[in-house]
Enzyme design. Structure first.
Site, PDB file in Angstrom:
ATOM      1  N   GLU A   1       0.884  -1.252  -0.022  1.00 59.74           N
ATOM      2  CA  GLU A   1      -0.049  -0.016   0.012  1.00 59.74           C
ATOM      3  C   GLU A   1       0.956   1.347   0.142  1.00 59.74           C
ATOM      4  O   GLU A   1       0.649   2.222   1.097  1.00 59.74           O
ATOM      5  CB  GLU A   1      -1.084  -0.085   1.082  1.00 59.74           C
TER       6      GLU A   1
ATOM      7  N   GLU B   1      -4.622  -8.612  -1.102  1.00 58.29           N
ATOM      8  CA  GLU B   1      -5.698  -8.460   0.139  1.00 58.29           C
ATOM      9  C   GLU B   1      -7.003  -8.514  -0.363  1.00 58.29           C
ATOM     10  O   GLU B   1      -7.385  -7.537  -1.176  1.00 58.29           O
ATOM     11  CB  GLU B   1      -5.349  -7.325   0.990  1.00 58.29           C
TER      12      GLU B   1
END
Length: 691
Positions: A303, A423
């Site tokens: 991220e 994810e």
């Protein structure tokens, strides 16, 4: 993502009358199993005739696994008296004459060590009904003992050196070992999870997962500039866990995880310092793991994000610099790193088209066939956290998913670049999985698995400990995992709801649900092992399933509040759809006093369940957090406490409520009932009034 999100929380969880014959048999068998050595195999089969009548009988079969965990089973036997199976449940049963084969139905394929799988059937007989006394599992005859493991190790299947797409397909499905080695703190237990053990990884593998993402945060374990040496004990611990996972047969992905928001995000103002540390960490990791199996995969950073940048252009430049530097360091380190699969993320691991295009430019420049793109997916935000009335898996939620997966597919997969959804889940699952109503979340995961398969995307379930228990090795929500697992291979039928409500204060009437066939066909309704009668207990017209008043009267029984009966709608594929038959009456709330830090209003739920809450001032404007909507965030601003007979209004709600301005709350329940309540804040004191 992390369960302790804080600064990272995004604004975008018949039994027959007579006891019959029981035959217990010890059965040896060979199955695909997990472990660092060859798996021990063995089982016990219990065949029990539960009821018998003229020409017919019912039986239950239980398989207990005495060896290592297995994934996929096929039980065969021969009826000694020529019996026939006429109907089966929890297994697919076929026969050729007296020879019978029962196979798992997907959701019950895994049998952990000392666990069982059971199925049942109705059969016919004439003359005698002698129980079978010999069985075979997966073609191996029963021996009565645990079979010794074979002496020859199984062949390994590393990813083909020239085909990243095939390797990524082989990684499906994947699981995240979240909130462990990525925990921000002194060690892997800092966020409440236990130390990782080989047994945990063995049991995860036994659930059917083919790959494991092991997020790692390095910030607390590196020394100062310029070398930024990783503490030997920590690096050795990470390698130990990686080696366990590789020995289990997993594809393994490791990365630089929460460092992304701890120090990498300062790159706009400290480019040289961030690059020095980032490069030092990857240089050490590349050296440590260059001899590791090709099934070990590196992910450059989790991220990625930048604080104080000038905008999209600078963000793209900085991320490209990180990804390119990572690529250069790993490839230059030699060994298996020369062709190791490398995963590169978009900014924020977003699937927005601009972010995908930026990453594609990096891929084009690197021109490396061993690269993989990654994004994350947590669904349409109002549904994902249950805010702004986002209580249902509706067309908007579905379109958000299909648009995202379509963009990723068209940008990368269609061009031969594999993609991993590194994810996925729902943001409301950070604490537990109860934020989103059970049936609605099941529909979300059923569709997600299906659509990811259709777009050839490999998925990795985010699990920070709220899904698979890390010492008990069981699923916190087995029904949820059953739906997820089924979605890896097939579709399941669902319905417009998983609850049928009848008010105790009113006469019972028929109730209708809309079936979502999802390419399957409707087979029937069952309560336990008893089939309901079509045309009497229920009717089907197109996609409309109607439970008759007579059937509901029987199912509701004495009409106690809550779930009176549970039915399962069965379809030609996938897992059954559970339908709870619920008796309720309009919930009753009571006056209360408290503080902004601790306020709960008494609630008699009377069988009902809370869906959402609205908050408005007297002038009709929205009150509380997210004041662009009247619907507040479930479990963050309010939460039902069914055991305590109360609804809690949390400090986060009152923190954004005007002092001295009464607020009208409207509680929406899943039965369709709406109940209003008024609260008034005066400093730190709160007064609540029903009505």
């Amino acid at each position: 993502m992390t369960g302790i999100r804080g600064t990272l929380r995004r604004t975008r969880w018949r039994i027959g009358a007579a006891a019959g014959v029981v035959t217990a048999l010890a059965t040896g068998f060979a199955l695909a199993t997990t472990g660092t050595a060859q798996a021990a195999a063995g089982c016990q089969v219990t065949y029990a005739v539960g009821g018998q009548w003229q020409g017919g009988f019912s039986a239950n079969v239980t398989v207990k696994n005495l060896g290592d965990a297995v994934n996929g089973w096929r039980l065969t036997w021969t009826f000694p008296s020529g019996q026939r199976v006429t109907q089966a449940w929890n297994a697919t049963v076929t026969a050729s004459g007296a020879d019978v084969t029962a196979t798992d139905v997907g959701y019950n394929a895994v049998i952990a060590t000392n666990a069982t799988a059971s199925f049942g059937f109705n059969g016919s007989w004439s003359g005698t009904n002698t129980a079978p006394t010999s069985f075979a599992l997966n073609g191996v005859a029963c021996t009565g003992a645990t079979a010794p493991p074979p002496t020859t190790p199984p062949p390994t299947t590393p990813p083909p050196a020239t085909d990243a797409m095939t390797a990524v397909a082989a990684m499906q499905p994947g699981w995240n070992l979240g909130n462990s080695l990525d925990a921000v703190g002194p060690d892997e237990t800092a966020w409440g999870n236990p130390r990782i053990t080989p047994e945990l990884l063995d049991n995860v593998r036994a659930q059917g997962f083919k790959s494991i993402r092991i997020p790692v945060t390095w910030s607390a374990h590196t020394g100062g500039a310029p070398n930024h040496t990783i503490a030997a004990a920590y690096l050795n611990r990470v390698k130990e866990v990686v080696d366990w996972a590789l020995a289990d047969g997993f594809y393994v992905m490791i990365n630089i995880h929460h460092d992304s928001w701890q120090w990498i995000n300062t790159m706009p103002t400290d480019r040289a310092g961030v690059l020095t540390k980032y490069n030092a960490i990857w240089t050490q990791l590349a050296t440590t793991f260059r001899g590791s199996s090709p099934k070990l995969v590196f992910e450059s950073v989790n991220e990625p994000q930048f604080t104080g940048s000038s905008g999209d252009a600078q963000n793209a430049t900085l991320l490209n610099e990180l990804n390119t530097s990572f690529h250069r360091i790993v490839r230059a380190s030699g060994g298996n790193n020369a062709n190791r699969l490398l995963v590169l993320p978009t900014l924020h691991t977003s699937s927005e088209q601009a972010r995908l295009d930026e990453l594609r430019s990096t891929f084009t420049a690197l021109n490396d066939p061993f690269l993989i793109a990654t994004v994350h997916f947590y669904g349409y935000w109002p549904f994902s956290v249950n805010v702004a009335g986002g209580t249902r898996f509706d067309a908007t939620v579905q379109k958000d998913l299909t648009d995202s997966f379509d963009r990723v597919h068209d940008t990368f997969v269609a061009r031969g670049i594999p993609v991993i959804i590194g994810e996925y889940g729902l943001l409301g699952f950070d604490r537990h999985t109860g934020t989103i109503q059970q049936g609605e979340k099941l529909k979300f995961f059923e569709f997600l698995g299906h659509y990811a398969r259709s777009k050839k995307l490999t998925t990795m379930l985010w699990d920070n400990g709220q899904h698979f228990h890390r010492t008990g090795f069981t699923w916190q929500d087995p029904e949820l995992f059953g739906q997820i697992k089924s979605s890896w291979t097939t579709r399941s039928g669902t319905a417009s709801a998983d609850q049928v409500f009848s008010a105790r204060a009113s006469a019972i009437t028929s109730k209708t649900l809309t079936l979502n066939l999802n390419g399957t066909s409707f087979v029937g309704l069952r309560q336990g092992s008893t089939d309901l009668v079509r045309g009497t207990d229920y009717m089907v017209s197109g996609d409309q399933l109607t439970l008759t008043a007579a059937a509901l009267t029987r199912l509701h029984g004495n009409r106690a509040y809550g779930v009176n009966a549970t039915l399962h709608a069965r379809f030609s594929a996938g897992v059954p759809w559970r339908i709870n038959v619920v008796t309720y009456d309009r919930p009753v709330l009571a006056d209360a006093t408290g503080t902004t830090g601790a306020f709960a209003l008494p609630a008699q739920f009377r069988g009902d369940q809370l869906a959402t809450m609205e908050a408005k001032y007297a002038d009709g404007s929205n009150a509380g957090p997210h004041n662009w909507t009247s619907y507040k965030e479930f479990d963050v601003t309010f939460a039902p406490d069914y055991a305590g007979n109360r609804i809690v209004l949390k400090p986060e709600f009152f923190a954004e409520v005007n002092d001295g301005a009464p607020v009208t709350l409207t509680f929406h329940f899943w039965s369709g009932e709406r109940v209003t309540y008024r609260v008034a804040r005066s400093g730190g004191t709160v007064t609540g009034t029903a009505g």
